[in-house]
Design an enzyme around this catalytic site. Structure first.
Site, PDB file in Angstrom:
ATOM      1  N   GLU A  45      17.336 107.581 -45.597  1.00 20.45           N
ATOM      2  CA  GLU A  45      17.824 107.153 -46.841  1.00 20.45           C
ATOM      3  C   GLU A  45      16.651 106.081 -47.121  1.00 20.45           C
ATOM      4  O   GLU A  45      17.005 104.860 -46.737  1.00 20.45           O
ATOM      5  CB  GLU A  45      19.366 106.795 -47.218  1.00 20.45           C
ATOM      6  CG  GLU A  45      19.533 106.809 -48.666  1.00 20.45           C
ATOM      7  CD  GLU A  45      20.809 106.110 -48.867  1.00 20.45           C
ATOM      8  OE1 GLU A  45      20.995 106.012 -50.336  1.00 20.45           O
ATOM      9  OE2 GLU A  45      21.416 105.506 -48.240  1.00 20.45           O
ATOM     10  N   ASP A  70      15.788  99.720 -46.354  1.00 17.51           N
ATOM     11  CA  ASP A  70      15.449  98.744 -47.688  1.00 17.51           C
ATOM     12  C   ASP A  70      15.117  97.525 -47.056  1.00 17.51           C
ATOM     13  O   ASP A  70      15.029  96.883 -46.136  1.00 17.51           O
ATOM     14  CB  ASP A  70      17.028  98.636 -48.277  1.00 17.51           C
ATOM     15  CG  ASP A  70      17.085  98.119 -49.711  1.00 17.51           C
ATOM     16  OD1 ASP A  70      16.626  97.169 -50.177  1.00 17.51           O
ATOM     17  OD2 ASP A  70      17.502  98.957 -50.674  1.00 17.51           O
ATOM     18  N   ASP A 119      14.829 102.416 -58.197  1.00 18.17           N
ATOM     19  CA  ASP A 119      14.446 102.072 -59.402  1.00 18.17           C
ATOM     20  C   ASP A 119      13.277 102.795 -59.902  1.00 18.17           C
ATOM     21  O   ASP A 119      12.404 103.205 -59.198  1.00 18.17           O
ATOM     22  CB  ASP A 119      13.598 100.689 -59.004  1.00 18.17           C
ATOM     23  CG  ASP A 119      13.180  99.865 -60.182  1.00 18.17           C
ATOM     24  OD1 ASP A 119      13.024 100.417 -61.403  1.00 18.17           O
ATOM     25  OD2 ASP A 119      13.004  98.739 -59.869  1.00 18.17           O
ATOM     26  N   ASP A 155      19.931 108.993 -61.935  1.00 20.37           N
ATOM     27  CA  ASP A 155      20.593 108.923 -63.194  1.00 20.37           C
ATOM     28  C   ASP A 155      19.419 108.841 -64.371  1.00 20.37           C
ATOM     29  O   ASP A 155      19.559 109.286 -65.550  1.00 20.37           O
ATOM     30  CB  ASP A 155      21.676 108.134 -63.467  1.00 20.37           C
ATOM     31  CG  ASP A 155      20.702 106.760 -63.437  1.00 20.37           C
ATOM     32  OD1 ASP A 155      20.050 106.280 -62.481  1.00 20.37           O
ATOM     33  OD2 ASP A 155      20.689 105.947 -64.515  1.00 20.37           O
TER      34      ASP A 155
END
Length: 216
Positions: A45, A70, A119, A155
């Site tokens: 991920e 990350d 982002d 989204d």
């Protein structure tokens, strides 16, 4: 930097399920055998944030090895701590810049990649920073095994449309495309995993987009 962040950074250093910014990455090509001590498929991920998707995927698929990636250690802290507290052994976290992926994974080492609510980098000048821009897609293509899947859940309508365009332009294989995941036939147990931010978007009646594709 706040005291909480400093405390988390210090604690992350002690977590056995976190690898941080190591030069000459010792697990490249050997994540399953040397880090997880098994021969399971590897799933990444990217921009995992607090690792909610990573941890929940690991729970759903104990037969797979999940790695959340990350750069921000204070975010990784949450997912790594949860995994340790709950005894989830098939999940790990890697703290690196995503553009350096090829330094940490060997060609064909990865079975599947998830990108959840990244982002969107909406400015045209920042297109190369988008995690589904051609320069990143080339890296993923090298890392994935033949037929390995890419998943984008977002989204952001603009990022969804941009990625769909790149899939078509580059001649990639599109498996699933929807602009309204939870009113589509694709909302299964895996896609129903919801992060903190996704829950906020849904409260605002924001539609959730989803794409699944592969490089062949």
């Amino acid at each position: 930097m706040g005291k909480d962040k400093l405390k988390r950074f210090a604690e992350v250093d002690t977590f056995s399920n976190v690898v941080q910014l190591e030069a000459g990455q010792p697990y490249k090509g050997k994540w399953s055998s040397d880090f997880f001590k098994n021969d399971s498929p590897v799933v990444l991920e990217l921009a995992c944030g607090k690792g909610e998707y990573t941890v929940n995927l690991a729970k759903l698929f104990p037969e797979k090895d999940l790695i959340g990636i990350d750069y921000k250690g204070n975010r990784i802290w949450r997912g790594a701590k949860t995994a340790l507290e709950e005894g989830i052994t098939n999940v790990g976290f890697l703290r690196i810049q995503i553009e350096n992926l090829l330094d940490y994974f060997a060609p064909g080492e990865v079975d599947e990649i998830w990108i959840t609510f990244p982002d969107p980098q909406p400015q045209i000048s920042r297109e190369k920073k988008r995690l589904t821009s051609p320069r990143f897609l080339e890296k993923y293509k090298l890392l994935l095994k033949p037929g390995g899947l890419m998943n984008l859940k977002t989204d952001n309508d603009g990022l969804h449309a941009y990625t769909a365009e790149k899939i078509e332009e580059l001649g990639l294989k599109l498996h699933i495309k929807t602009e309204d995941l939870y009113h589509s036939p694709y909302a299964n147990e895996v896609l129903n995993i919801k992060t903190y931010y996704e829950k906020k978007y849904l409260k605002d009646n924001k539609n959730i987009n989803y794409l699944q594709f592969s490089f062949e």
